[in-house]
Design a protein around this motif. Structure first.
Motif: not given
Length: 408
Positions: A230-231, A56-57, A46-47, A233, A52
């Motif tokens: 921010t995204n 993503v989280k 992930f980033t 994946t 985030k």
């Protein structure tokens, strides 16, 4: 290893679907599904951005957990990033809805979002879209192709790839993938979503190791604009439907799996870099003759990230001084008076500098080489045996046109 047609549905047991849910766009599909009736092991990267997005989280928890994974729900148009507690709540609602519709544990539902930052997801439309996806899910290459189109934002083309290889026991294993990405692309993961599926029977350790090790030489070696999203994946799902003897870390079959996975990841990375916003050419940079892999990587990424170099490629201008300049500020030590530089494309190969100074070359031939849709620069620094490759694109006014009013 053999390249075959397809994407996320090339491997046995995987379904896909697309739907027009009206998340942000009108007149096009904007939701996609990946589904396996047989539970999957999942690995992900992930980033590295501190900011985030909510999905993503969410996915980080799912990948780190033990719940079986059956479903990936993806939307385009809205990124669900910088949306606070409400955005996280929408991830939970999405997972609950998918769990109800597909009859799977919500803790194993993966979620992807891409698009405008700061907007809240219209959750009722998204939940309705999940039902549409469930009703239309299918096996076959066409379903995977339509899913790849549904996750596009500023992309100009869908991005798919698939390969197969034979394990030591004679079983055939397939790996396929789809991705989106065009802007906000920079090493250390980028605004890209990449989904890879395989029917290999493989341990979670081997799956995770293979992905994490390969990302360093593929996705993390591309750049369009220097902005880490921010995204970002990358998800890798394995459902074991091939029926092979289980692949374990360090085995002969693990090495075959890694080779096939690398091909998929590298192909996707190049497709993303070449489809950069406003781009007219894929720009590939290889630094060879380095004292270490790290040194080669630093130099290659510095060149591919240089806006001045990218602008020169857009103008088909063999402005080699910009490349040496980018190498010089990279932080890597080398002797500029030993550098050889070549440009290559389908139009031929041409040496531009030898031992740090210009050689006698044809500007017309250089322009012809740099006018192709795929352009390579090869820099030999004559310090050792290591090399690395990075990928980017040219920089045109089209990038500004796309991003000046992207939100409004």
């Amino acid at each position: 290893m053999e390249k075959i047609k397809g994407g996320v549905t090339a491997a046995k047991g995987f379904y896909a679907a697309s739907a027009a849910a009206g998340i942000k766009y009108e007149g096009r599909t904007d939701m996609a599904l990946i589904y396996s009736k047989k539970a999957c092991k999942a690995a992900g990267t992930f980033t590295t951005n501190v900011v985030k997005a909510a999905p993503v989280k969410w996915d980080q928890k799912v990948v780190a957990g033990t719940a079986p994974v059956h479903v990936v729900v993806i939307n385009s148009g809205i990124a669900n990033a910088c949306t606070g507690a409400e955005g996280m709540e929408y991830c939970l609602e999405t997972a609950k809805e998918a769990a109800k519709v597909f009859g799977v544990p919500e803790e194993g539902v993966l979620i992807g979002s891409t698009g405008v930052i700061g907007m809240q997801i219209p959750i009722e439309r998204l939940k309705a879209g999940i039902t549409l996806l469930a009703d239309s899910k299918k096996k076959g290459l066409e379903a995977g192709h339509l899913a790849a189109k549904a996750i596009m934002t500023t992309d100009t083309k869908e991005k798919e790839v698939a390969v197969k290889f034979t394990c030591a026991d004679g079983t055939e294993v397939t790996i396929g993938g789809m991705a989106k990405g065009s802007g906000m692309i920079h090493p250390n993961m980028c605004t890209m979503l990449s989904y890879i599926t395989t029917d290999a029977k493989i341990t979670k350790k081997a799956l995770t190791k293979a992905l994490k090790e390969d990302v360093k030489d593929t996705y993390n070696m591309i750049s369009v604009d220097g902005d880490t999203s921010t995204n970002d994946t990358v998800l890798l799902l394995a459902n074991g439907k091939a029926g092979n003897e289980k692949i374990r870390y360090g085995s002969e079959d693990y090495e075959k799996f890694k080779e096939a996975l690398h091909y998929v990841n590298e192909t996707i990375s190049k497709k993303i870099a070449g489809d950069g916003e406003g781009a007219t050419a894929l720009f590939e940079v290889t630094v060879k003759g380095a004292a270490s892999k790290k040194q080669a990587k630093v130099l290659a990424k510095s060149i591919v990230c240089s806006n001045l170099t990218k602008a020169a490629i857009a103008g088909h201008d063999a402005n080699w001084g910009r490349i040496l300049c980018a190498m010089g500020y990279s932080g890597a030590e080398f002797d500029p008076e030993k550098v050889d530089l070549f440009f290559e494309s389908q139009a031929g190969s041409l040496q531009i500098i030898g031992n740090g100074t210009a050689v006698d070359y044809s500007e017309e031939k250089a322009t012809e080489i740099l006018s192709q849709p795929e352009v390579k620069a090869i820099a030999d620094i004559k310090m050792g045996e290591h090399e690395a490759t990075a990928w980017g694109c040219d920089l045109t006014h089209g990038y500004i046109d796309i991003n000046a009013d992207y939100r409004s």
